[in-house]
Enzyme design. Structure first.
Site, PDB file in Angstrom:
ATOM      1  N   CYS A 102      29.346  56.599  94.377  1.00  0.00           N
ATOM      2  CA  CYS A 102      28.232  56.722  95.318  1.00  0.00           C
ATOM      3  C   CYS A 102      28.742  56.872  96.742  1.00  0.00           C
ATOM      4  O   CYS A 102      29.140  55.890  97.371  1.00  0.00           O
ATOM      5  CB  CYS A 102      27.309  55.515  95.214  1.00  0.00           C
ATOM      6  SG  CYS A 102      25.898  55.595  96.339  1.00  0.00           S
ATOM      7  N   CYS A 125      26.684  54.989  99.348  1.00  0.00           N
ATOM      8  CA  CYS A 125      26.947  53.550  99.345  1.00  0.00           C
ATOM      9  C   CYS A 125      28.274  53.212 100.017  1.00  0.00           C
ATOM     10  O   CYS A 125      28.374  52.254 100.790  1.00  0.00           O
ATOM     11  CB  CYS A 125      26.977  53.010  97.912  1.00  0.00           C
ATOM     12  SG  CYS A 125      25.613  53.525  96.866  1.00  0.00           S
ATOM     13  N   ASP A 126      29.310  53.974  99.700  1.00  0.00           N
ATOM     14  CA  ASP A 126      30.674  53.580 100.048  1.00  0.00           C
ATOM     15  C   ASP A 126      31.398  54.492 101.031  1.00  0.00           C
ATOM     16  O   ASP A 126      32.513  54.185 101.454  1.00  0.00           O
ATOM     17  CB  ASP A 126      31.512  53.481  98.770  1.00  0.00           C
ATOM     18  CG  ASP A 126      30.933  52.477  97.782  1.00  0.00           C
ATOM     19  OD1 ASP A 126      30.370  51.465  98.239  1.00  0.00           O
ATOM     20  OD2 ASP A 126      31.043  52.706  96.562  1.00  0.00           O
TER      21      ASP A 126
END
Length: 319
Positions: free
Chosen positions: A143, A146-147
């Site tokens: 992701c 997300c990261d």
């Protein structure tokens, strides 16, 4: 045979399921949740969804210093229990949605329910190569949204050739030093618009006809990956601190095959603007019905919607 008929039964947990539980419990619907657990196929699986394998969450509102995925899910769970949600830490093995009340069979507990909220989520497809598990959350991710921020001004790899891979690569290019896309073929499967956007980006390069066959690193994290050309057989090590696997997700919808309407990709269909499925009294929230956003915050929002939809449906039905 279970005698009590629940107002609301939630299958699955994570941000969607727990938020649905919080809202349903506060509406005095006394929800029962089957939060999930390990399976024969996946002994590592734990209740709480994909955030349980996410070390740092920096984009969930209300936590300015960040929080780990497991800690965030612990907060969700405690809040749901505080308002009276009954949680069974086990999987549902069978459902009968052919008549009301619906029947839900867990591994050791069964129940009947007037409504069902499905929050079984989806899981990322992984490469299943050497070093992948070892460096998850220390370089390997599924992701970018997300990261990606953890890899500012660093070199990263993206694996895949579809829209997801191009979206991840384009997003990462705004943050990182360089993105190298590794694809098994010499043409992309992504839509023309997504292809052009990625191909024109000066920070994105492509390694064609190739596959990542090993992730390498040290005690601090990932340092690179072994990439093999599938036509020549030649292998080389590419230096990178991040590897984003973007080959798709698999929604957890096996229980509902042939019962609820699904998209060709397997995600549950919901009525636009609501969480209603093709079956009255059955609602779906979170990643099991969302192949686009796949974020904790959007999953939680749809969990709220599902609880409200279920409550209003029960009122309309006089249940």
């Amino acid at each position: 045979m279970a005698e009590k008929i629940n107002k609301v039964t939630i299958i699955g947990s994570g941000p969607a399921g727990y938020t649905a539980a919080i809202y349903a419990a506060r509406a005095n619907l006394q929800p029962v949740m089957f939060a999930g657990g390990p399976t024969l196929e996946d002994a590592q699986r734990v209740p709480g969804g994909q955030l349980m394998i996410t070390t740092e969450v920096e984009n969930y509102p209300g936590f300015p210093q960040g929080i780990t995925g497991p800690e965030l899910m612990e907060h969700f769970q405690k809040q749901a229990e505080r308002f009276g949600t009954v949680i069974h830490m086990e999987n549902v093995v069978k459902v009968d949605l052919s008549k009301r009340p619906f029947f839900i069979q867990g591994e050791s507990v069964s129940c009947y329910s007037e409504t069902v909220i499905i929050a079984t989520g989806a899981s990322a497809k992984w490469l299943h190569i050497k070093g992948e598990d070892q460096f998850k959350n220390r370089g390997v991710s599924a992701c970018a949204t997300c990261d990606g921020a953890f890899y500012k001004n660093q070199d990263v790899l993206v694996v895949g050739g579809g829209d997801t891979a191009m979206e991840e690569a384009t997003y990462l290019a705004k943050i990182v030093k360089s993105v190298t896309v590794v694809h098994r073929r010499d043409t992309l499967r992504a839509s023309k618009v997504m292809q052009e956007r990625a191909l024109k980006n000066p920070k994105i390069s492509f390694v064609w006809d190739s596959a990542v066959e090993e992730v390498v690193g040290n005690e601090r994290g990932m340092t690179g990956a072994v990439v093999r050309n599938l036509k020549t057989g030649d292998a080389r090590q590419v230096e990178a601190t991040g590897l984003f696997v973007a080959i798709g997700h698999t929604p957890t919808t096996n229980l509902f095959q042939g019962v609820l309407e699904m998209h060709p990709s397997g995600y549950l269909k919901t009525v636009p603007g609501s969480t209603r499925t093709s079956l009255p009294g059955v609602f779906a929230c979170g990643d099991v019905q969302d192949s686009y956003y796949r974020q904790a915050i959007t999953a939680a929002g749809s969990g709220c919607m599902a609880a409200i939809d279920a409550e209003r449906w029960l009122i309309e039905e006089g249940a």
